[in-house]
Scaffold this motif. Structure first.
Motif, PDB file in Angstrom:
ATOM      1  N   GLN A   1      61.398   7.227  14.226  1.00  0.00           N
ATOM      2  CA  GLN A   1      60.838   5.919  13.876  1.00  0.00           C
ATOM      3  C   GLN A   1      59.528   6.080  13.118  1.00  0.00           C
ATOM      4  N   VAL A   2      58.687   7.002  13.554  1.00  0.00           N
ATOM      5  CA  VAL A   2      57.415   7.243  12.872  1.00  0.00           C
ATOM      6  C   VAL A   2      57.653   7.768  11.459  1.00  0.00           C
ATOM      7  N   ALA A   3      58.697   8.594  11.309  1.00  0.00           N
ATOM      8  CA  ALA A   3      59.014   9.137   9.991  1.00  0.00           C
ATOM      9  C   ALA A   3      59.701   8.107   9.098  1.00  0.00           C
ATOM     10  N   GLY A   4      60.049   6.960   9.663  1.00  0.00           N
ATOM     11  CA  GLY A   4      60.694   5.914   8.879  1.00  0.00           C
ATOM     12  C   GLY A   4      62.190   6.067   8.751  1.00  0.00           C
ATOM     13  N   LYS A   5      62.782   6.954   9.546  1.00  0.00           N
ATOM     14  CA  LYS A   5      64.215   7.210   9.458  1.00  0.00           C
ATOM     15  C   LYS A   5      64.993   6.658  10.644  1.00  0.00           C
ATOM     16  N   GLY A   6      64.303   6.113  11.629  1.00  0.00           N
ATOM     17  CA  GLY A   6      64.974   5.646  12.833  1.00  0.00           C
ATOM     18  C   GLY A   6      65.097   4.143  12.891  1.00  0.00           C
ATOM     19  N   ASP A   7      65.945   3.689  13.789  1.00  0.00           N
ATOM     20  CA  ASP A   7      66.146   2.270  14.016  1.00  0.00           C
ATOM     21  C   ASP A   7      65.257   1.832  15.167  1.00  0.00           C
ATOM     22  N   LEU A   8      64.585   0.715  15.024  1.00  0.00           N
ATOM     23  CA  LEU A   8      63.660   0.224  16.041  1.00  0.00           C
ATOM     24  C   LEU A   8      64.378  -0.079  17.349  1.00  0.00           C
ATOM     25  N   ILE A   9      65.559  -0.659  17.271  1.00  0.00           N
ATOM     26  CA  ILE A   9      66.324  -0.996  18.476  1.00  0.00           C
ATOM     27  C   ILE A   9      66.677   0.260  19.256  1.00  0.00           C
ATOM     28  N   ASP A  10      67.110   1.307  18.557  1.00  0.00           N
ATOM     29  CA  ASP A  10      67.442   2.570  19.225  1.00  0.00           C
ATOM     30  C   ASP A  10      66.212   3.193  19.876  1.00  0.00           C
ATOM     31  N   THR A  11      65.081   3.092  19.210  1.00  0.00           N
ATOM     32  CA  THR A  11      63.846   3.653  19.749  1.00  0.00           C
ATOM     33  C   THR A  11      63.422   2.916  21.019  1.00  0.00           C
ATOM     34  N   VAL A  12      63.460   1.597  20.984  1.00  0.00           N
ATOM     35  CA  VAL A  12      63.065   0.801  22.157  1.00  0.00           C
ATOM     36  C   VAL A  12      64.034   1.046  23.313  1.00  0.00           C
ATOM     37  N   THR A  13      65.314   1.146  23.020  1.00  0.00           N
ATOM     38  CA  THR A  13      66.308   1.416  24.067  1.00  0.00           C
ATOM     39  C   THR A  13      66.084   2.782  24.692  1.00  0.00           C
ATOM     40  N   ALA A  14      65.820   3.783  23.870  1.00  0.00           N
ATOM     41  CA  ALA A  14      65.572   5.137  24.387  1.00  0.00           C
ATOM     42  C   ALA A  14      64.301   5.180  25.216  1.00  0.00           C
ATOM     43  N   MET A  15      63.270   4.476  24.779  1.00  0.00           N
ATOM     44  CA  MET A  15      62.017   4.435  25.545  1.00  0.00           C
ATOM     45  C   MET A  15      62.222   3.730  26.891  1.00  0.00           C
ATOM     46  N   GLY A  16      63.011   2.671  26.895  1.00  0.00           N
ATOM     47  CA  GLY A  16      63.304   1.966  28.147  1.00  0.00           C
ATOM     48  C   GLY A  16      64.082   2.834  29.115  1.00  0.00           C
TER      49      GLY A  16
END
Length: 108
Positions: A65-80
């Motif tokens: 996500q920081v590199a601009g290549k990830g999806d925000l939804i996937d990042t939030v789901t993984a963090m949760g």
């Protein structure tokens, strides 16, 4: 689920690998030997392994996500998922410490 003092003592002994003969059962790497028989040590080892995997997945997703290549939804789901796994590990640790404290307060 309630953990009694005797159950915690037995689980602690199994986790250390102490049998009736007093010989420990550790792995060559110095850790607790893996057990596939559904023991407490196997449960804790599986729980910690799953939590570590969730944390690695969340770390990878946030790096993408920081590199601009990830999806925000996937990042939030993984963090949760990582937060839930870590909360579970902490809750189990707290219960084990509580059971150990109860054992230490017992009169012999």
């Amino acid at each position: 689920m309630s953990i009694g003092a005797l159950d915690a003592t037995a689980a602690y002994g199994r986790a250390l690998g102490i049998g009736k003969d007093g010989i420990g059962g550790t792995s060559p790497a110095g850790g607790i030997a893996a057990s596939d028989d559904g023991s407490f040590a196997g449960l804790v080892q599986s729980l910690v392994g799953d939590a570590a995997g969730s944390l690695r997945t969340a770390d990878t997703a946030s790096a993408r996500q920081v590199a601009g290549k990830g999806d925000l939804i996937d990042t939030v789901t993984a963090m949760g998922a990582a937060e839930t796994a870590l909360d579970t590990v902490v809750a189990v640790r707290d219960r084990v410490v509580s059971a150990y404290s109860e054992i230490m307060r017992m009169q012999i």
